[in-house]
Write an enzyme that holds these catalytic residues in place. Structure first.
Site, PDB file in Angstrom:
ATOM      1  CB  CYS A   2      77.612  59.314 -39.892  1.00  0.00           C
ATOM      2  SG  CYS A   2      78.206  58.865 -38.272  1.00  0.00           S
ATOM      3  NE  ARG A  27      71.723  59.571 -43.326  1.00  0.00           N
ATOM      4  CZ  ARG A  27      71.989  58.695 -44.286  1.00  0.00           C
ATOM      5  NH1 ARG A  27      71.170  58.554 -45.282  1.00  0.00           N
ATOM      6  NH2 ARG A  27      73.083  57.972 -44.250  1.00  0.00           N
ATOM      7  CD1 TRP A  73      72.911  58.155 -34.012  1.00  0.00           C
ATOM      8  CD2 TRP A  73      74.275  56.400 -34.108  1.00  0.00           C
ATOM      9  NE1 TRP A  73      72.341  57.139 -33.283  1.00  0.00           N
ATOM     10  CE2 TRP A  73      73.156  56.049 -33.321  1.00  0.00           C
ATOM     11  CE3 TRP A  73      75.275  55.435 -34.297  1.00  0.00           C
ATOM     12  CZ2 TRP A  73      72.999  54.795 -32.735  1.00  0.00           C
ATOM     13  CZ3 TRP A  73      75.124  54.183 -33.719  1.00  0.00           C
ATOM     14  CH2 TRP A  73      73.994  53.881 -32.952  1.00  0.00           C
ATOM     15  CG  ASN A  99      79.073  58.968 -43.016  1.00  0.00           C
ATOM     16  OD1 ASN A  99      79.312  59.888 -42.255  1.00  0.00           O
ATOM     17  ND2 ASN A  99      78.096  58.981 -43.901  1.00  0.00           N
ATOM     18  N   GLY A 100      81.289  55.693 -40.991  1.00  0.00           N
ATOM     19  CA  GLY A 100      81.751  54.313 -40.950  1.00  0.00           C
ATOM     20  C   GLY A 100      82.649  54.064 -39.757  1.00  0.00           C
ATOM     21  CD  GLU A 477      56.638  47.345 -36.476  1.00  0.00           C
ATOM     22  OE1 GLU A 477      57.668  46.702 -36.203  1.00  0.00           O
ATOM     23  OE2 GLU A 477      56.670  48.524 -36.863  1.00  0.00           O
ATOM     24  CE  LYS A 481      57.515  51.321 -35.237  1.00  0.00           C
ATOM     25  NZ  LYS A 481      58.087  50.874 -36.456  1.00  0.00           N
ATOM     26  CD  GLU A 484      60.947  52.675 -33.420  1.00  0.00           C
ATOM     27  OE1 GLU A 484      62.080  52.929 -33.813  1.00  0.00           O
ATOM     28  OE2 GLU A 484      60.099  52.095 -34.126  1.00  0.00           O
ATOM     29  CG  HIS A 500      55.267  28.537 -21.035  1.00  0.00           C
ATOM     30  ND1 HIS A 500      55.098  27.311 -20.417  1.00  0.00           N
ATOM     31  CD2 HIS A 500      54.350  28.581 -22.028  1.00  0.00           C
ATOM     32  CE1 HIS A 500      54.137  26.637 -21.047  1.00  0.00           C
ATOM     33  NE2 HIS A 500      53.659  27.388 -22.017  1.00  0.00           N
ATOM     34  CE  LYS A 595      63.162  55.952 -41.762  1.00  0.00           C
ATOM     35  NZ  LYS A 595      62.049  55.204 -41.141  1.00  0.00           N
TER      36      LYS A 595
HETATM   37  C1  F6R Z   1      61.867  50.784 -36.333  1.00  0.00           C
HETATM   38  C2  F6R Z   1      62.757  50.839 -37.470  1.00  0.00           C
HETATM   39  C3  F6R Z   1      63.920  49.931 -37.494  1.00  0.00           C
HETATM   40  C4  F6R Z   1      64.247  49.515 -38.934  1.00  0.00           C
HETATM   41  C5  F6R Z   1      65.576  48.744 -38.970  1.00  0.00           C
HETATM   42  C6  F6R Z   1      65.885  48.239 -40.362  1.00  0.00           C
HETATM   43  O1  F6R Z   1      60.807  51.661 -36.471  1.00  0.00           O
HETATM   44  O2  F6R Z   1      62.573  51.624 -38.369  1.00  0.00           O
HETATM   45  O3  F6R Z   1      63.736  48.824 -36.696  1.00  0.00           O
HETATM   46  O4  F6R Z   1      63.215  48.725 -39.415  1.00  0.00           O
HETATM   47  O5  F6R Z   1      66.600  49.589 -38.540  1.00  0.00           O
HETATM   48  O6  F6R Z   1      65.967  49.277 -41.263  1.00  0.00           O
HETATM   49  P1  F6R Z   1      65.764  49.051 -42.800  1.00  0.00           P
HETATM   50  O7  F6R Z   1      64.365  48.623 -43.022  1.00  0.00           O
HETATM   51  O8  F6R Z   1      66.065  50.374 -43.426  1.00  0.00           O
HETATM   52  O9  F6R Z   1      66.734  47.981 -43.199  1.00  0.00           O
END
Ligand code: F6R
Length: 600
Positions: A2, A27, A73, A99-100, A477, A481, A484, A500, A595
């Site tokens: 949000c 975001r 969101w 927000n929250g 990672e 990537k 997502e 295993h 984000k």
């Molecule tokens: C994946 C991604 C998320 C962030 C996670 C933590 O591409 O961006 O997994 O890494 O939400 O976010 P930050 O780094 O902002 O604490």
């Protein structure tokens, strides 16, 4: 997640609010709305979906100089217009953006709201009805607002309009981020400085528990006791053009391409005039005083932390644990006598990490935040901050922040090693310069990587990423990537773990990405690749020049063995990008994701 914007001044507010909301689209959100005053009352426009859809709904026929806006969101209630913000009290007097999460919303409803008929399923509507209820008891708006803030439990950032007063936006926050912005003849609120760079780059931080009366030529901040607070403003260094994608089709592609530049920034920022590595001595003292490091992070930042652990232990000789923030906070392990907590967070706003920070501060432990956003909550509330210098990261999928995190952690560990008298026999800055060149070479190879996607991922529903030691962490990672943004189910595994259990999932043509950049385990990972190939998997081997073998699918340029994650991950970033693109997905704004994850 949000986002809030608000403006009070002399100019028409509609475009400012809509543009601000557009700037916060990155975001993640599923509905949006604005509340703006005409000469009599506050009119609310809301829509499910994109800001472009909201734009079509807004009545542009009248001017308004005060308003609030919101991207939502969904947490309480599905993403529908009725649940979008702003919410109005049933008598129409108060309009809120929030927000929250209000944790005691059920109790408030039962205790205070009697037979008021709620129209949405949100906790935010309860918030605005509570303010209205208190105001109807005869309290002034400021007192009613304060009383409501003390009654709700949870996290919030709020902007409130009172139909009876066209001169004020009431503002408050607890845990959720919110900034005040200053201008000539106007003032603003925003969850994200980027959203208001269109009108100002001068901001004031707001602390938990403070209440603000925002007027067009005056900002009054009061602490929780009602005493006035004086606070200096600061100027953000973000350039508005950094928040545009320029000639790139997507922010993610731009940010992948930004990585050589980010490496160069980091090399420059973290060396002194003599070209030696430089870190604030107070941070190095924290590290030297610690008997154990606890790295706390989420998602991609957690994956960067796993690589950082290797540096802290192998170079500096300091025992290090890496924890997922959301687990640590409810299942805190036994701590050493002199821990140092290192928070890694691109945004500096992740609620799970902040929850840990709050707890460890209560215990009196020191904290360092490694972040891309110096004025962020985690940065402010830690004792020290190390900045990533990566520039704004807009795409939901983190790319340049991950490589920047690893590079900064490597510098921190090297300086700590030097100050602890440990001999590391190479010049890190020179090695990072080689990394920069290697990343550029991979980016130039993007068409070849796109072909890998055609060959391995065009129809599959799942994929596996295997590796050993550092390559295992990069595989985690790579899998994150890919899943997502392409929605292909992807998992990362330690090569040795496959047999295993997971190997049962290997079928004819299951794509398996095997990373081979570590000499010590080169033969082992190749053995694991053969095991899955023998069971029908289609193996894509990515190796490093010098360790490569005939038949490898892609070979990355040679770099220092401890720095290979900075380079190999770029192949995975591009694979994920093209996989999402070929499937027609919204690369920068993948479904269900946000984000900046500001709720726990
Ligand atoms: C994946 C991604 C998320 C962030 C996670 C933590 O591409 O961006 O997994 O890494 O939400 O976010 P930050 O780094 O902002 O604490």
């Amino acid at each position: 997640m949000c986002g809030i914007v608000g403006y009070i001044g002399n100019n028409d507010v509609k475009e400012i609010l809509l543009k601000g909301l557009e700037k916060m689209e990155y975001r993640g959100y599923d509905s949006a709305g604005i509340g703006i005053r005409d000469d009599k009352d506050v009119k609310v426009f809301k829509e499910k979906g994109r800001i472009a859809d909201l734009r079509k709904k807004v009545d542009m026929s009248f001017d308004s100089t005060i308003g609030i806006g919101h991207t939502r969101w969904a947490t309480h209630g599905v993403p529908e217009v009725v649940n979008a913000h702003p919410h109005q009290s049933s008598d129409g007097r108060f309009t809120i953006v929030h927000n929250g999460v209000i944790e005691n919303f059920e109790q408030i409803k039962n205790e205070y709201l009697g037979d008021i008929e709620l129209v949405s399923s949100t906790d935010s509507e309860i918030f605005v009805e509570l303010i209205s209820t208190f105001a109807n008891e005869g309290l002034t708006t400021e007192v009613a607002f304060n009383k409501a803030l003390k009654t709700v439990h949870g996290s919030f950032a709020v902007g409130l309009l009172d139909e009876a007063d066209a001169e004020i936006i009431y503002v408050a926050k607890n845990k959720s981020p919110l900034l005040l912005g200053k201008g000539e003849g106007f003032n603003v609120i925003t969850s994200d400085a980027m959203a208001m760079l269109q009108v100002t780059n001068e901001f004031i931080e707001l602390m938990d528990g403070e209440v603000v009366l925002l007027k067009k030529d005056n900002i009054v901040i009061k602490d929780s006791e009602g005493s006035p607070v004086e606070r200096d403003s600061f100027y953000t260094e973000i350039d508005e053009s950094d928040t545009e994608k320029g000639t790139y089709d997507h922010f993610m592609l731009k940010e992948i391409n930004d990585q050589p530049g980010t490496m160069r920034n980091i090399i420059q920022e973290y060396q002194d005039a003599e070209g030696s590595l430089k870190i604030d001595p107070a941070i190095i003292k924290q590290l030297k005083d610690a008997d154990r490091l606890y790295v706390i992070a989420a998602g991609t930042s957690y994956h960067a932390g796993l690589i950082g652990k290797e540096y802290f232990e192998k170079w500096a000789g300091v025992p290090t644990e890496v924890h997922v923030a959301s687990e640590f906070v409810y299942n805190t392990p036994m701590l050493s006598e002199h821990p140092l907590f290192i928070f890694i967070s691109q945004s500096g706003e992740t609620a799970d990490s902040r929850a840990v920070l709050v707890e460890i501060k209560k215990l009196g432990h020191p904290a360092l935040t490694v972040t891309n956003v110096p004025g962020s909550t985690l940065s402010r509330e830690s004792d020290q901050t190390l900045t990533l210098h990566a520039g704004p990261e807009i795409a939901v999928a983190s790319t340049k922040a991950y490589t920047a995190q690893i590079a900064v952690l490597s510098i921190l560990a090297q300086v700590a090693a030097r100050e602890l008298g440990r001999n590391t026999d190479f010049d890190l800055m020179q090695e990072l310069a080689k990394v920069t060149t290697a990343i550029t070479a991979i980016i130039d190879d993007a068409p070849k990587i796109e072909q890998i996607v055609d060959e391995y991922l065009s129809t599959t529903r799942n994929a596996f990423f295997i590796g050993r030691t550092m390559d295992y962490y990069v595989g985690l990672e790579g899998a994150l990537k890919l899943k997502e943004i392409s929605y292909i189910q992807a998992e990362g595994f330690a090569g040795g773990e496959l047999k295993h259990g997971t190997i049962a999932l290997i079928e004819e043509n299951t794509p398996v990405f095997a990373l081979a950049t570590q000499e010590k385990v080169n033969l082992n990972i190749r053995g694991n690749a053969q095991e899955v190939e023998a069971r029908g998997a289609k193996v894509c081997t990515i190796s490093m020049d010098g360790l490569d073998q005939d038949g490898d699918t892609y070979v990355i340029p040679p770099v220092h063995e401890m720095l290979t994650p900075l380079v190999s991950v770029v192949v995975y970033q591009l694979i994920s990008y093209y996989a999402a693109l070929h499937r027609g997905n919204d690369v920068d704004k993948p479904r269900n994701l946000a984000k900046s994850v500001t709720v726990e």
